[in-house]
Write a protein that holds these residues in place. Structure first.
Motif, PDB file in Angstrom:
ATOM      1  N   VAL A  74       6.177  -7.089  12.444  1.00 54.14           N
ATOM      2  CA  VAL A  74       6.839  -5.986  11.740  1.00 54.14           C
ATOM      3  C   VAL A  74       8.234  -6.406  11.323  1.00 54.14           C
ATOM      4  CG1 VAL A  74       7.744  -4.924  13.865  1.00 54.14           C
ATOM      5  CG2 VAL A  74       7.322  -3.496  11.834  1.00 54.14           C
ATOM      6  N   SER A  75       8.686  -5.841  10.213  1.00 54.07           N
ATOM      7  CA  SER A  75      10.054  -6.035   9.740  1.00 54.07           C
ATOM      8  C   SER A  75      10.577  -4.708   9.202  1.00 54.07           C
ATOM      9  CB  SER A  75      10.101  -7.094   8.632  1.00 54.07           C
ATOM     10  OG  SER A  75       9.597  -6.560   7.419  1.00 54.07           O
ATOM     11  N   ALA A  76      11.815  -4.723   8.783  1.00 49.65           N
ATOM     12  CA  ALA A  76      12.418  -3.536   8.170  1.00 49.65           C
ATOM     13  C   ALA A  76      12.206  -3.514   6.663  1.00 49.65           C
ATOM     14  CB  ALA A  76      13.914  -3.487   8.495  1.00 49.65           C
ATOM     15  N   ASP A  77      11.459  -4.472   6.144  1.00 52.50           N
ATOM     16  CA  ASP A  77      11.221  -4.556   4.709  1.00 52.50           C
ATOM     17  C   ASP A  77      10.524  -3.315   4.176  1.00 52.50           C
ATOM     18  OD1 ASP A  77      12.355  -7.057   4.377  1.00 52.50           O
ATOM     19  OD2 ASP A  77      10.447  -8.131   4.272  1.00 52.50           O
ATOM     20  N   THR A  78      10.588  -3.167   2.866  1.00 50.74           N
ATOM     21  CA  THR A  78       9.812  -2.144   2.169  1.00 50.74           C
ATOM     22  C   THR A  78       8.363  -2.632   2.066  1.00 50.74           C
ATOM     23  OG1 THR A  78      10.183  -3.112  -0.007  1.00 50.74           O
ATOM     24  CG2 THR A  78      11.832  -1.497   0.774  1.00 50.74           C
ATOM     25  N   VAL A  79       7.470  -1.752   1.670  1.00 53.11           N
ATOM     26  CA  VAL A  79       6.071  -2.131   1.481  1.00 53.11           C
ATOM     27  C   VAL A  79       5.965  -3.191   0.384  1.00 53.11           C
ATOM     28  CG1 VAL A  79       3.785  -1.292   0.779  1.00 53.11           C
ATOM     29  CG2 VAL A  79       5.176   0.053   2.359  1.00 53.11           C
ATOM     30  N   GLU A  80       6.756  -3.056  -0.678  1.00 53.48           N
ATOM     31  CA  GLU A  80       6.739  -4.062  -1.754  1.00 53.48           C
ATOM     32  C   GLU A  80       7.154  -5.432  -1.209  1.00 53.48           C
ATOM     33  OE1 GLU A  80       8.880  -5.102  -6.019  1.00 53.48           O
ATOM     34  OE2 GLU A  80       9.777  -3.596  -4.717  1.00 53.48           O
ATOM     35  N   GLN A  81       8.210  -5.463  -0.401  1.00 55.51           N
ATOM     36  CA  GLN A  81       8.658  -6.725   0.191  1.00 55.51           C
ATOM     37  C   GLN A  81       7.598  -7.272   1.148  1.00 55.51           C
ATOM     38  OE1 GLN A  81      12.339  -4.977   1.603  1.00 55.51           O
ATOM     39  NE2 GLN A  81      13.554  -6.259   0.213  1.00 55.51           N
ATOM     40  N   LEU A  82       6.971  -6.396   1.933  1.00 51.38           N
ATOM     41  CA  LEU A  82       5.892  -6.817   2.827  1.00 51.38           C
ATOM     42  C   LEU A  82       4.781  -7.502   2.044  1.00 51.38           C
ATOM     43  CD1 LEU A  82       4.111  -6.897   5.390  1.00 51.38           C
ATOM     44  CD2 LEU A  82       3.488  -4.524   4.882  1.00 51.38           C
ATOM     45  N   ASN A  83       4.380  -6.910   0.944  1.00 48.39           N
ATOM     46  CA  ASN A  83       3.288  -7.486   0.164  1.00 48.39           C
ATOM     47  C   ASN A  83       3.671  -8.835  -0.440  1.00 48.39           C
ATOM     48  OD1 ASN A  83       1.142  -5.662   0.616  1.00 48.39           O
ATOM     49  ND2 ASN A  83       2.192  -4.155  -0.644  1.00 48.39           N
ATOM     50  N   ARG A  84       4.939  -9.020  -0.776  1.00 51.69           N
ATOM     51  CA  ARG A  84       5.397 -10.348  -1.220  1.00 51.69           C
ATOM     52  C   ARG A  84       5.298 -11.349  -0.076  1.00 51.69           C
ATOM     53  NH1 ARG A  84      10.364  -8.171  -3.684  1.00 51.69           N
ATOM     54  NH2 ARG A  84      11.473  -9.642  -2.356  1.00 51.69           N
ATOM     55  N   LYS A  85       5.649 -10.929   1.150  1.00 49.00           N
ATOM     56  CA  LYS A  85       5.546 -11.818   2.310  1.00 49.00           C
ATOM     57  C   LYS A  85       4.086 -12.184   2.555  1.00 49.00           C
ATOM     58  CE  LYS A  85       8.127 -13.438   5.456  1.00 49.00           C
ATOM     59  NZ  LYS A  85       8.902 -14.650   5.144  1.00 49.00           N
ATOM     60  N   LEU A  86       3.194 -11.218   2.404  1.00 48.29           N
ATOM     61  CA  LEU A  86       1.777 -11.475   2.639  1.00 48.29           C
ATOM     62  C   LEU A  86       1.193 -12.433   1.600  1.00 48.29           C
ATOM     63  CD1 LEU A  86       0.575  -7.950   3.809  1.00 48.29           C
ATOM     64  CD2 LEU A  86       0.967  -9.999   5.208  1.00 48.29           C
ATOM     65  N   ASP A  87       1.867 -12.585   0.463  1.00 43.05           N
ATOM     66  CA  ASP A  87       1.458 -13.604  -0.508  1.00 43.05           C
ATOM     67  C   ASP A  87       1.714 -15.003   0.053  1.00 43.05           C
ATOM     68  OD1 ASP A  87       0.672 -11.701  -2.348  1.00 43.05           O
ATOM     69  OD2 ASP A  87       2.530 -11.802  -3.509  1.00 43.05           O
ATOM     70  N   ASP A  88       2.717 -15.129   0.957  1.00 43.01           N
ATOM     71  CA  ASP A  88       3.089 -16.417   1.553  1.00 43.01           C
ATOM     72  C   ASP A  88       2.404 -16.682   2.884  1.00 43.01           C
ATOM     73  OD1 ASP A  88       4.849 -16.879  -0.551  1.00 43.01           O
ATOM     74  OD2 ASP A  88       6.562 -16.053   0.528  1.00 43.01           O
ATOM     75  N   VAL A  89       1.970 -15.624   3.555  1.00 41.25           N
ATOM     76  CA  VAL A  89       1.383 -15.749   4.893  1.00 41.25           C
ATOM     77  C   VAL A  89      -0.006 -15.119   4.863  1.00 41.25           C
ATOM     78  CG1 VAL A  89       1.606 -15.124   7.323  1.00 41.25           C
ATOM     79  CG2 VAL A  89       3.662 -15.583   5.986  1.00 41.25           C
ATOM     80  N   ALA A  90      -1.022 -15.911   5.071  1.00 38.68           N
ATOM     81  CA  ALA A  90      -2.398 -15.413   5.075  1.00 38.68           C
ATOM     82  C   ALA A  90      -2.747 -14.911   6.476  1.00 38.68           C
ATOM     83  CB  ALA A  90      -3.356 -16.509   4.627  1.00 38.68           C
ATOM     84  N   ALA A  91      -2.109 -13.840   6.880  1.00 43.45           N
ATOM     85  CA  ALA A  91      -2.282 -13.317   8.237  1.00 43.45           C
ATOM     86  C   ALA A  91      -3.553 -12.483   8.342  1.00 43.45           C
ATOM     87  CB  ALA A  91      -1.074 -12.479   8.626  1.00 43.45           C
ATOM     88  N   GLU A  92      -4.319 -12.757   9.395  1.00 45.08           N
ATOM     89  CA  GLU A  92      -5.497 -11.951   9.704  1.00 45.08           C
ATOM     90  C   GLU A  92      -5.184 -10.988  10.844  1.00 45.08           C
ATOM     91  OE1 GLU A  92      -9.112 -14.307  10.064  1.00 45.08           O
ATOM     92  OE2 GLU A  92      -8.139 -15.856   8.843  1.00 45.08           O
ATOM     93  N   TYR A  93      -3.926 -10.797  11.122  1.00 41.49           N
ATOM     94  CA  TYR A  93      -3.461  -9.808  12.090  1.00 41.49           C
ATOM     95  C   TYR A  93      -2.587  -8.825  11.317  1.00 41.49           C
ATOM     96  CZ  TYR A  93       0.555 -12.982  11.919  1.00 41.49           C
ATOM     97  OH  TYR A  93       1.575 -13.774  11.485  1.00 41.49           O
ATOM     98  N   PRO A  94      -2.366  -7.618  11.833  1.00 43.66           N
ATOM     99  CA  PRO A  94      -1.576  -6.641  11.099  1.00 43.66           C
ATOM    100  C   PRO A  94      -0.107  -7.079  10.958  1.00 43.66           C
ATOM    101  CG  PRO A  94      -2.863  -5.576  12.821  1.00 43.66           C
ATOM    102  CD  PRO A  94      -2.958  -7.053  13.052  1.00 43.66           C
ATOM    103  N   VAL A  95       0.401  -6.946   9.741  1.00 43.79           N
ATOM    104  CA  VAL A  95       1.816  -7.182   9.450  1.00 43.79           C
ATOM    105  C   VAL A  95       2.321  -5.909   8.785  1.00 43.79           C
ATOM    106  CG1 VAL A  95       3.523  -8.657   8.322  1.00 43.79           C
ATOM    107  CG2 VAL A  95       1.351  -9.645   9.121  1.00 43.79           C
ATOM    108  N   TYR A  96       3.402  -5.354   9.353  1.00 44.77           N
ATOM    109  CA  TYR A  96       3.874  -4.048   8.928  1.00 44.77           C
ATOM    110  C   TYR A  96       5.295  -4.098   8.382  1.00 44.77           C
ATOM    111  CZ  TYR A  96      -0.050  -2.385  11.796  1.00 44.77           C
ATOM    112  OH  TYR A  96      -1.286  -2.164  12.334  1.00 44.77           O
ATOM    113  N   ALA A  97       5.646  -3.028   7.693  1.00 38.46           N
ATOM    114  CA  ALA A  97       6.983  -2.834   7.128  1.00 38.46           C
ATOM    115  C   ALA A  97       7.577  -1.548   7.702  1.00 38.46           C
ATOM    116  CB  ALA A  97       6.892  -2.723   5.606  1.00 38.46           C
TER     117      ALA A  97
END
Length: 176
Positions: A74-97
């Motif tokens: 989890v981070s303090a990012d916005t959902v838009e920022q989270l989705n940009r991070k998920l473009d860089d990290v192919a996580a199969e675990y939950p990543v939240y904003a």
């Protein structure tokens, strides 16, 4: 200065965050009653060190699954920022904003302001890691004030395997 800290053995707070669709979800939601949860707080989309750590978590995900430890980040990012991070990290675990300042305070995290608008547009948490046991108690805490200080994941998975197998107690429960 009055600093609040979450302490080992304390009940982990109910924290709600946002998934990549913008839906409000609980941060800790084990897949079964005997599972523990590892909460990894990362700095945000702007942090390349975080990208590397989240990628390493993905690479070791099955080792954590084998000892019944679920991973969430989890981070303090916005959902838009989270989705940009998920473009860089192919996580199969939950990543939240959406980790709020109030939640950061409850967790006792260090918080930094961005150095420029190019970095990010909001205060953000420095790294933290929390292991929450099946009783929703804080088993392990690691809080840093710099992106370069994080638990070694090989040592952590080994130690958690030992802890779970041997019913190793929560340590560091005394305050001085």
């Amino acid at each position: 200065m009055n600093i609040e800290r979450l302490t080992p053995g304390a009940t982990f707070p109910n924290i709600e965050v946002l998934n990549n669709k913008g839906e409000c979800v609980p941060l800790v939601n084990p897949i079964s009653p005997e599972h523990w949860t590892m909460v990894v707080v990362y700095r945000g989309v702007h942090c390349p060190v975080c990208t590397k750590y989240l990628t390493q978590l993905q690479e070791m995900r099955t080792q954590f699954q084998d000892i019944k430890v679920d991973i969430v980040a989890v981070s303090a990012d916005t959902v838009e920022q989270l989705n940009r991070k998920l473009d860089d990290v192919a996580a199969e675990y939950p990543v939240y904003a959406g980790l709020s300042m109030d939640y950061m305070k409850q967790l006792g995290l260090f918080v930094s302001d961005p150095r420029s608008d190019a970095e990010t547009d909001h205060p953000f948490p420095e790294p933290g890691l929390f292991i929450i046991n099946s009783d929703n108690k804080v088993q392990i805490i690691e809080i840093a004030n710099s992106p370069f200080v994080r638990p070694d994941l090989n040592m952590l998975v080994s130690g958690l395997g030992y802890t779970r197998k041997n019913d190793y107690p929560i340590r560091g429960t005394k305050s001085i």
